[in-house]
Motif scaffolding. Sequence first.
Motif, mmCIF file in Angstrom:
data_model
loop_
_atom_site.group_PDB
_atom_site.id
_atom_site.type_symbol
_atom_site.label_atom_id
_atom_site.label_comp_id
_atom_site.label_asym_id
_atom_site.label_seq_id
_atom_site.Cartn_x
_atom_site.Cartn_y
_atom_site.Cartn_z
ATOM 1 N N ASP A 299 0.799 -1.222 0.000
ATOM 2 C CA ASP A 299 0.000 0.000 0.000
ATOM 3 C C ASP A 299 0.836 1.278 0.000
ATOM 4 O O ASP A 299 0.293 2.377 -0.119
ATOM 5 C CB ASP A 299 -1.009 0.006 1.157
ATOM 6 C CG ASP A 299 -0.354 0.073 2.525
ATOM 7 O OD1 ASP A 299 0.894 0.071 2.585
ATOM 8 O OD2 ASP A 299 -1.090 0.112 3.534
ATOM 9 N N SER A 300 2.161 1.143 0.111
ATOM 10 C CA SER A 300 3.031 2.319 0.004
ATOM 11 C C SER A 300 3.544 2.525 -1.416
ATOM 12 O O SER A 300 4.171 3.540 -1.719
ATOM 13 C CB SER A 300 4.219 2.201 0.965
ATOM 14 O OG SER A 300 5.072 1.135 0.589
ATOM 15 N N THR B 295 -1.481 10.672 -11.017
ATOM 16 C CA THR B 295 -1.014 11.132 -9.703
ATOM 17 C C THR B 295 -1.169 12.639 -9.526
ATOM 18 O O THR B 295 -1.233 13.116 -8.394
ATOM 19 C CB THR B 295 0.459 10.745 -9.485
ATOM 20 O OG1 THR B 295 1.226 11.165 -10.628
ATOM 21 C CG2 THR B 295 0.615 9.241 -9.326
ATOM 22 N N PHE B 296 -1.255 13.385 -10.627
ATOM 23 C CA PHE B 296 -1.443 14.840 -10.529
ATOM 24 C C PHE B 296 -2.821 15.196 -9.965
ATOM 25 O O PHE B 296 -3.068 16.336 -9.582
ATOM 26 C CB PHE B 296 -1.255 15.499 -11.900
ATOM 27 C CG PHE B 296 -2.197 14.997 -12.967
ATOM 28 C CD1 PHE B 296 -3.407 15.618 -13.206
ATOM 29 C CD2 PHE B 296 -1.863 13.879 -13.729
ATOM 30 C CE1 PHE B 296 -4.269 15.145 -14.185
ATOM 31 C CE2 PHE B 296 -2.724 13.408 -14.702
ATOM 32 C CZ PHE B 296 -3.930 14.039 -14.928
ATOM 33 N N THR C 108 -5.503 12.551 0.975
ATOM 34 C CA THR C 108 -6.320 11.445 1.483
ATOM 35 C C THR C 108 -6.102 10.173 0.682
ATOM 36 O O THR C 108 -6.033 9.073 1.247
ATOM 37 C CB THR C 108 -7.817 11.823 1.453
ATOM 38 O OG1 THR C 108 -7.997 13.070 2.124
ATOM 39 C CG2 THR C 108 -8.651 10.752 2.140
ATOM 40 N N PHE C 109 -5.993 10.283 -0.648
ATOM 41 C CA PHE C 109 -5.880 9.122 -1.529
ATOM 42 C C PHE C 109 -4.615 9.213 -2.383
ATOM 43 O O PHE C 109 -4.290 10.271 -2.902
ATOM 44 C CB PHE C 109 -7.099 9.020 -2.452
ATOM 45 C CG PHE C 109 -8.418 9.001 -1.726
ATOM 46 C CD1 PHE C 109 -8.866 7.847 -1.107
ATOM 47 C CD2 PHE C 109 -9.205 10.138 -1.661
ATOM 48 C CE1 PHE C 109 -10.082 7.820 -0.432
ATOM 49 C CE2 PHE C 109 -10.417 10.134 -0.982
ATOM 50 C CZ PHE C 109 -10.851 8.970 -0.367
ATOM 51 N N THR C 110 -3.944 8.076 -2.554
ATOM 52 C CA THR C 110 -2.755 8.033 -3.418
ATOM 53 C C THR C 110 -3.084 7.522 -4.818
ATOM 54 O O THR C 110 -2.256 7.599 -5.706
ATOM 55 C CB THR C 110 -1.674 7.137 -2.808
ATOM 56 O OG1 THR C 110 -2.222 5.826 -2.567
ATOM 57 C CG2 THR C 110 -1.161 7.709 -1.497
ATOM 58 N N GLY D 242 -7.696 1.967 2.006
ATOM 59 C CA GLY D 242 -8.253 3.287 1.715
ATOM 60 C C GLY D 242 -7.409 4.147 0.814
ATOM 61 O O GLY D 242 -7.481 5.384 0.870
ATOM 62 N N ILE D 243 -6.593 3.524 -0.051
ATOM 63 C CA ILE D 243 -5.715 4.303 -0.933
ATOM 64 C C ILE D 243 -6.418 4.744 -2.216
ATOM 65 O O ILE D 243 -5.905 5.589 -2.940
ATOM 66 C CB ILE D 243 -4.428 3.525 -1.293
ATOM 67 C CG1 ILE D 243 -4.750 2.265 -2.115
ATOM 68 C CG2 ILE D 243 -3.641 3.179 -0.033
ATOM 69 C CD1 ILE D 243 -3.509 1.550 -2.627
ATOM 70 N N TYR D 244 -7.617 4.170 -2.496
ATOM 71 C CA TYR D 244 -8.317 4.469 -3.747
ATOM 72 C C TYR D 244 -9.443 5.478 -3.531
ATOM 73 O O TYR D 244 -10.312 5.275 -2.676
ATOM 74 C CB TYR D 244 -8.901 3.194 -4.356
ATOM 75 C CG TYR D 244 -7.854 2.182 -4.758
ATOM 76 C CD1 TYR D 244 -7.144 2.319 -5.937
ATOM 77 C CD2 TYR D 244 -7.570 1.081 -3.936
ATOM 78 C CE1 TYR D 244 -6.171 1.407 -6.311
ATOM 79 C CE2 TYR D 244 -6.601 0.153 -4.304
ATOM 80 C CZ TYR D 244 -5.909 0.324 -5.487
ATOM 81 O OH TYR D 244 -4.953 -0.588 -5.843
#
Length: 223
Positions: free
Chosen positions: A93-94, A101-102, A107-109, A136-138
């Motif tokens: 998840d990292s 990404t722009f 909160t989200f990557t 919760g990365i999406y």
Amino acid sequence: LYSAIAFAIASAYSKESIFFYENGITSLNIPKTQDMMNARASRTTHPKTHFLLKKLFGLIANRPFEICHPFLFKTKADVVKIIGLYNRQNLIDSSVSCSTTFLTTKTFTHCGWCSQCVDRRFAMYASELEDYDESGIYEFNFLKDEIIDNSIKKVIVDYIRLADRFNKFNLNSFYYELLYELSEIEPYIEGIKENEKIEKIFQLCKNHSKDISHSIQRMRLKH
């Protein structure tokens, strides 16, 4: 940009090679639909691109220079499984796969809807490591959220449709249907015999198809 930076650093340290770590399906990027041909289809880690970059860097350095691509014949699920093999699931998840990404926030990557995010979600389920990817990365979760935007539907449907297309191919139809794409790949990968190189590409696509089928089954069971 990345290859130019890598080449500059390698040259500064008198190194003679750089590495790209991209899975083969993304690198070959066989068009999912007709409108993904040519300019709209990314070729950043394509074998032909690497061949041309290697030639350019060799001319600049005035010596042989190599570009190594160790995951060319691995699917994204194959790569994820390597992470699991070495018990490094906690790093998943990292990592960042998103191609937008722009647009990401604190909160989200990951956006959750671009082709790279979709590919990542399927690969995690195919490798059975999805629990390490759901912290919760999406921003958008297509497995739980209602899909209203037709462009998002298209990304997901086209992705599944290509895998299904691979599943229906035999070696002869693979040659026939993808002749142009294969002619742009085969001369630039290692090997001597054309048929052996095409068979490796064919098997890669078949493996990808199996991965997607397995991930869909697991998504249905889990959700």
